[in-house]
Design a protein around this motif. Structure first.
Motif, PDB file in Angstrom:
ATOM      1  N   ASN A   3       0.878  -1.170   0.000  1.00 53.21           N
ATOM      2  CA  ASN A   3       0.000   0.000   0.000  1.00 53.21           C
ATOM      3  C   ASN A   3       0.914   1.219   0.000  1.00 53.21           C
ATOM      4  O   ASN A   3       1.324   1.703   1.050  1.00 53.21           O
ATOM      5  CB  ASN A   3      -0.912  -0.006   1.224  1.00 53.21           C
ATOM      6  CG  ASN A   3      -1.848   1.182   1.249  1.00 53.21           C
ATOM      7  OD1 ASN A   3      -1.781   2.062   0.402  1.00 53.21           O
ATOM      8  ND2 ASN A   3      -2.707   1.217   2.231  1.00 53.21           N
ATOM      9  N   ILE A  78      -2.517   4.745   1.294  1.00 54.42           N
ATOM     10  CA  ILE A  78      -3.942   5.060   1.186  1.00 54.42           C
ATOM     11  C   ILE A  78      -4.664   4.453   2.378  1.00 54.42           C
ATOM     12  O   ILE A  78      -4.398   3.312   2.770  1.00 54.42           O
ATOM     13  CB  ILE A  78      -4.518   4.537  -0.132  1.00 54.42           C
ATOM     14  CG1 ILE A  78      -3.897   5.296  -1.299  1.00 54.42           C
ATOM     15  CG2 ILE A  78      -6.042   4.659  -0.144  1.00 54.42           C
ATOM     16  CD1 ILE A  78      -4.335   4.819  -2.655  1.00 54.42           C
ATOM     17  N   THR A  80      -8.672   4.109   4.142  1.00 56.42           N
ATOM     18  CA  THR A  80     -10.112   4.340   4.068  1.00 56.42           C
ATOM     19  C   THR A  80     -10.679   4.226   5.467  1.00 56.42           C
ATOM     20  O   THR A  80     -10.201   3.441   6.289  1.00 56.42           O
ATOM     21  CB  THR A  80     -10.809   3.334   3.132  1.00 56.42           C
ATOM     22  OG1 THR A  80     -10.544   2.021   3.606  1.00 56.42           O
ATOM     23  CG2 THR A  80     -10.327   3.482   1.711  1.00 56.42           C
ATOM     24  N   THR A  94     -11.641   8.328   1.809  1.00 51.03           N
ATOM     25  CA  THR A  94     -10.373   7.763   1.347  1.00 51.03           C
ATOM     26  C   THR A  94      -9.371   8.904   1.314  1.00 51.03           C
ATOM     27  O   THR A  94      -9.655   9.969   0.769  1.00 51.03           O
ATOM     28  CB  THR A  94     -10.524   7.144  -0.060  1.00 51.03           C
ATOM     29  OG1 THR A  94     -11.516   6.116  -0.005  1.00 51.03           O
ATOM     30  CG2 THR A  94      -9.213   6.551  -0.535  1.00 51.03           C
ATOM     31  N   VAL A  96      -4.824   9.951   1.767  1.00 47.87           N
ATOM     32  CA  VAL A  96      -3.436   9.521   1.818  1.00 47.87           C
ATOM     33  C   VAL A  96      -2.864   9.930   3.170  1.00 47.87           C
ATOM     34  O   VAL A  96      -2.946  11.103   3.549  1.00 47.87           O
ATOM     35  CB  VAL A  96      -2.610  10.144   0.673  1.00 47.87           C
ATOM     36  CG1 VAL A  96      -1.129   9.847   0.844  1.00 47.87           C
ATOM     37  CG2 VAL A  96      -3.111   9.633  -0.660  1.00 47.87           C
TER      38      VAL A  96
END
Length: 129
Positions: A3, A78, A80, A94, A96
């Motif tokens: 990720n 990322i 969520t 969502t 960063v």
């Protein structure tokens, strides 16, 4: 599993610095406008507007040195999450979570007009999970 996200773009407005209520940890949020690699039918470049979250000392540095229009590089992951609004609707977010932020404008643009020729300040902080 991987990720990892790397972005370069400009801030759409000044960063917002807050502190967590219970622990007083600094957290800064901003939105990065990142141009797409292609043009639309009118010959213009579209952009994606990506929310970024920065924690701890890095958050304070971002709030102090970045402004609307600043060019920044972000390296992170990322994330969520969801929350419920007061009227009972579930919202999803969502974003960063930045692990490294590089200030890409010359310091003379981002720090009160002082004349510096170096580019960037790297901020590398552990992010609480």
């Amino acid at each position: 599993m991987i990720n990892r996200v790397v972005l370069v773009g400009r801030l759409t407005k000044d960063p917002e610095l807050r502190y967590t209520p219970n622990t007083g940890i600094a957290v800064t949020t901003f939105t990065l406008a990142v141009n797409r690699n292609y043009t639309n039918q009118q010959g213009e470049r579209d952009a994606d507007f990506i929310p970024v979250v920065v924690w701890r000392t890095a958050a304070e540095h971002c709030a102090n040195y970045l402004r609307k229009g600043s060019l920044a590089g972000v390296d992170g992951r990322i994330q969520t999450r969801s929350y419920e609004t007061p009227d009972g609707q579930k919202r999803y977010v969502t974003e960063v979570v930045a692990e490294n932020v590089r200030f890409l404008d010359p310091r003379s643009k981002s720090v009160g007009g002082e004349d510096f020729t170096s580019f960037g300040e790297e901020v590398n902080e552990d992010v609480p999970f």
